[in-house]
Enzyme design. Sequence first.
Site, PDB file in Angstrom:
ATOM      1  CG  ASP A  48      29.679  57.246  56.603  1.00  0.00           C
ATOM      2  OD1 ASP A  48      29.221  57.218  55.303  1.00  0.00           O
ATOM      3  OD2 ASP A  48      30.302  55.628  57.367  1.00  0.00           O
ATOM      4  CD  GLU A 103      26.716  52.494  53.864  1.00  0.00           C
ATOM      5  OE1 GLU A 103      25.158  51.773  53.539  1.00  0.00           O
ATOM      6  OE2 GLU A 103      27.653  52.778  53.836  1.00  0.00           O
ATOM      7  CD  GLU A 104      30.334  51.054  54.835  1.00  0.00           C
ATOM      8  OE1 GLU A 104      29.563  50.526  54.956  1.00  0.00           O
ATOM      9  OE2 GLU A 104      31.178  52.082  53.899  1.00  0.00           O
ATOM     10  CG  HIS A 125      33.601  47.838  53.239  1.00  0.00           C
ATOM     11  ND1 HIS A 125      32.825  47.363  54.022  1.00  0.00           N
ATOM     12  CD2 HIS A 125      33.410  48.253  52.883  1.00  0.00           C
ATOM     13  CE1 HIS A 125      32.111  47.568  54.687  1.00  0.00           C
ATOM     14  NE2 HIS A 125      31.744  48.659  53.091  1.00  0.00           N
TER      15      HIS A 125
HETATM   16 ZN    ZN Z   1      30.892  50.244  52.337  1.00  0.00          ZN
HETATM   17 ZN    ZN Z   2      29.204  52.125  50.764  1.00  0.00          ZN
END
Ligand code: ZN
Ligand code: ZN
Length: 398
Positions: A79, A137-138, A369
Amino acid sequence: MNDFLEQAKELFSYTQSLRRDFHMHPELGFREVRTGGIVVKELEALGIEVTKGVGKTGVVGLLEGTKPGPTLLLRFDMDALPIVEETNAEYASQNNGVMHACGHDGHTAIGLTVAKILNSHRDQLAGTIKFCFQPSEEGTNGEEIGGAEMMMRDGLLEGPKVDMALALHLWNEQPLGWLGIAGGPTMAGAELFSIKITGKGGHGAVPNATIDPIVASAHIVTALQTIVSRNVSPLETAVVSVTILHSGTAFNVIPQEATLGGTIRTFDSRVRQKVLERFEQIVRGTAEALGCQAEITIKRITPALVNDMSISEKVQETSRHILPDADLHTAGYLTMGAEDAAFLLEKVNGCFFFVGSANRERHLDYGHHHPKFDFDEEALIHGSALMAAAALDMLNQK
Ligand SMILES: [Zn+2]
Ligand SMILES: [Zn+2]
């Protein structure tokens, strides 16, 4: 035995073109339809048995070796994040507002490369490789649970039953050539909290007729700092961060309410218990002392990620053969970031390792990020070679 590095190098243009394609077409959690479609196509082209829709958009591939043995799960997340990309790369996101800013485009490309490599070594595999291409996952992206939990709920660890697991993360906190493979606690467990402080609103010039939730919130934020500095041992670690504080709408009005939010991170369950206890006492006690009421919601996001000692040692051993020039760190590499692979490693012994991917000279060293996040693609070679070799070693050593 070191043809793994050679093979990963030979496959680099394949890995890189997949990575760049995923990077150009990023998809948020549980919406990895295009990405998952490519994964299915590539796995099927190798003759690997594929199951779609495991945890919504997750994909599972089964590669059976020619000899019997245990089942090893290799997990790769797919993702992207809701970030407007600012890299100006030629392969920058074409999906405005969505960006692969954590490196999961690289993880998916590594996963498919590993599938190619291991498929060509099928006759040496004593057991089964279960490829797991994981969505979301985020975060949960509107669902009640995230990608790892969702895949587990859909039977990821059964049929065949998973005996052990490996996962990796490209790591821009460290330079290309660095490897972090450590047994024991590796990534923090995370909770998110929200607090509603209720007082009594009124005129800003008549504070005595009000109960001010802003003053109470300010005291709470300050008092919460004492948990880490005064309740947790200096030799242990925890984080309590207040990251949201909202209240008020006008200069002459004392508001009725304030809301606070943030996150708690810990590695050790005793420390976690202590932090949660103190958190509750401090918030309630401070609010009450100042005449307010506190409503507290704490939600667990992930448990701490703890690597199995003996599996981690095996992966270290493999890395010494496969990447002998790497700067290998084996002692307690800890990060306060959280990872939902922790749910898998809570159930199955395994190792989650880090592959250094930053290159300062080329300005590829922004943190995960960040809107300018990008990594040195040579790390894809390291990740693919090590993951494939470690998988083969684990099946053959057991
Ligand atoms: Zn991340
Ligand atoms: Zn990651």
